[in-house]
Design a protein around this motif. Structure first.
Motif, PDB file in Angstrom:
ATOM      1  N   ALA A 212       0.820  -1.213   0.000  1.00 18.02           N
ATOM      2  CA  ALA A 212       0.000   0.000   0.000  1.00 18.02           C
ATOM      3  C   ALA A 212       0.853   1.262   0.000  1.00 18.02           C
ATOM      4  O   ALA A 212       0.551   2.222  -0.723  1.00 18.02           O
ATOM      5  N   GLU A 213       1.907   1.267   0.777  1.00 17.49           N
ATOM      6  CA  GLU A 213       2.759   2.460   0.851  1.00 17.49           C
ATOM      7  C   GLU A 213       3.376   2.778  -0.513  1.00 17.49           C
ATOM      8  O   GLU A 213       3.438   3.939  -0.923  1.00 17.49           O
ATOM      9  N   ILE A 214       3.791   1.756  -1.228  1.00 16.19           N
ATOM     10  CA  ILE A 214       4.369   1.952  -2.571  1.00 16.19           C
ATOM     11  C   ILE A 214       3.287   2.410  -3.540  1.00 16.19           C
ATOM     12  O   ILE A 214       3.502   3.338  -4.339  1.00 16.19           O
ATOM     13  N   LEU A 215       2.123   1.777  -3.481  1.00 19.42           N
ATOM     14  CA  LEU A 215       1.033   2.137  -4.395  1.00 19.42           C
ATOM     15  C   LEU A 215       0.608   3.589  -4.217  1.00 19.42           C
ATOM     16  O   LEU A 215       0.235   4.256  -5.190  1.00 19.42           O
ATOM     17  N   MET A 216       0.653   4.090  -2.997  1.00 15.51           N
ATOM     18  CA  MET A 216       0.213   5.464  -2.735  1.00 15.51           C
ATOM     19  C   MET A 216       1.168   6.519  -3.286  1.00 15.51           C
ATOM     20  O   MET A 216       0.839   7.700  -3.279  1.00 15.51           O
ATOM     21  N   THR A 217       2.309   6.109  -3.810  1.00 16.66           N
ATOM     22  CA  THR A 217       3.267   7.092  -4.335  1.00 16.66           C
ATOM     23  C   THR A 217       2.907   7.599  -5.727  1.00 16.66           C
ATOM     24  O   THR A 217       3.481   8.573  -6.190  1.00 16.66           O
ATOM     25  N   THR A 218       1.969   6.917  -6.403  1.00 16.62           N
ATOM     26  CA  THR A 218       1.540   7.383  -7.730  1.00 16.62           C
ATOM     27  C   THR A 218       0.021   7.479  -7.769  1.00 16.62           C
ATOM     28  O   THR A 218      -0.680   6.808  -7.007  1.00 16.62           O
ATOM     29  N   ARG A 219      -0.474   8.289  -8.683  1.00 20.28           N
ATOM     30  CA  ARG A 219      -1.924   8.444  -8.842  1.00 20.28           C
ATOM     31  C   ARG A 219      -2.566   7.128  -9.276  1.00 20.28           C
ATOM     32  O   ARG A 219      -3.610   6.725  -8.764  1.00 20.28           O
ATOM     33  N   GLU A 220      -1.920   6.431 -10.209  1.00 25.50           N
ATOM     34  CA  GLU A 220      -2.454   5.151 -10.683  1.00 25.50           C
ATOM     35  C   GLU A 220      -2.459   4.104  -9.573  1.00 25.50           C
ATOM     36  O   GLU A 220      -3.421   3.349  -9.407  1.00 25.50           O
ATOM     37  N   GLY A 221      -1.366   4.048  -8.823  1.00 23.94           N
ATOM     38  CA  GLY A 221      -1.277   3.097  -7.720  1.00 23.94           C
ATOM     39  C   GLY A 221      -2.324   3.361  -6.664  1.00 23.94           C
ATOM     40  O   GLY A 221      -2.944   2.435  -6.126  1.00 23.94           O
ATOM     41  N   ALA A 222      -2.546   4.627  -6.345  1.00 21.83           N
ATOM     42  CA  ALA A 222      -3.562   4.988  -5.356  1.00 21.83           C
ATOM     43  C   ALA A 222      -4.953   4.586  -5.842  1.00 21.83           C
ATOM     44  O   ALA A 222      -5.780   4.109  -5.056  1.00 21.83           O
ATOM     45  N   ALA A 223      -5.206   4.736  -7.152  1.00 24.93           N
ATOM     46  CA  ALA A 223      -6.504   4.333  -7.710  1.00 24.93           C
ATOM     47  C   ALA A 223      -6.684   2.823  -7.615  1.00 24.93           C
ATOM     48  O   ALA A 223      -7.777   2.341  -7.290  1.00 24.93           O
ATOM     49  N   ILE A 224      -5.631   2.084  -7.870  1.00 26.40           N
ATOM     50  CA  ILE A 224      -5.695   0.624  -7.748  1.00 26.40           C
ATOM     51  C   ILE A 224      -6.005   0.239  -6.308  1.00 26.40           C
ATOM     52  O   ILE A 224      -6.868  -0.594  -6.042  1.00 26.40           O
ATOM     53  N   LEU A 225      -5.304   0.854  -5.382  1.00 26.72           N
ATOM     54  CA  LEU A 225      -5.515   0.531  -3.973  1.00 26.72           C
ATOM     55  C   LEU A 225      -6.942   0.871  -3.529  1.00 26.72           C
ATOM     56  O   LEU A 225      -7.586   0.088  -2.835  1.00 26.72           O
TER      57      LEU A 225
END
Length: 102
Positions: free
Chosen positions: A55-68
């Motif tokens: 989750a911490e890695i995903l939150m570093t990008t807009r796309e990752g945050a959307a996936i999460l």
């Protein structure tokens, strides 16, 4: 004592409901179908666990945050759409003669 799983037991492990009917095919064909299948519930839970772990890695990008966000907001049990599709397919095929699987 050792024994082979029955086709029904193997189907349960793949997430099929007990009401699922494999039709007039041989047990060998059923085992082959189940062996080539992918258990959607398992894949979903593994994907969800990996997303939470990262989750911490995903939150570093807009796309990752959307996936999460999509993963967190998804229903915990995804069985309902799958079970509805199985029931619809079983109902539609009832009474028809299906070719035997090779």
């Amino acid at each position: 004592m050792r024994r082979r799983l029955s086709p029904r037991e193997a189907a349960r492990l793949q997430g099929f409901p007990d009401t699922f009917d494999f039709g007039p095919q041989s047990d060998a064909a059923t085992y082959k179908q189940l062996g080539n299948g992918v258990n959607v519930g398992v894949v979903c839970n593994v994907f969800r666990a990996l997303a939470h772990r990262d989750a911490e890695i995903l939150m570093t990008t807009r796309e990752g945050a959307a996936i999460l966000r999509a993963i967190v907001s998804a229903p915990q049990a995804l069985d309902a759409p799958v079970l509805a599709a199985i029931a619809a397919g079983q109902h539609r095929l009832r009474g028809t003669q299906l070719p035997l699987a090779m």
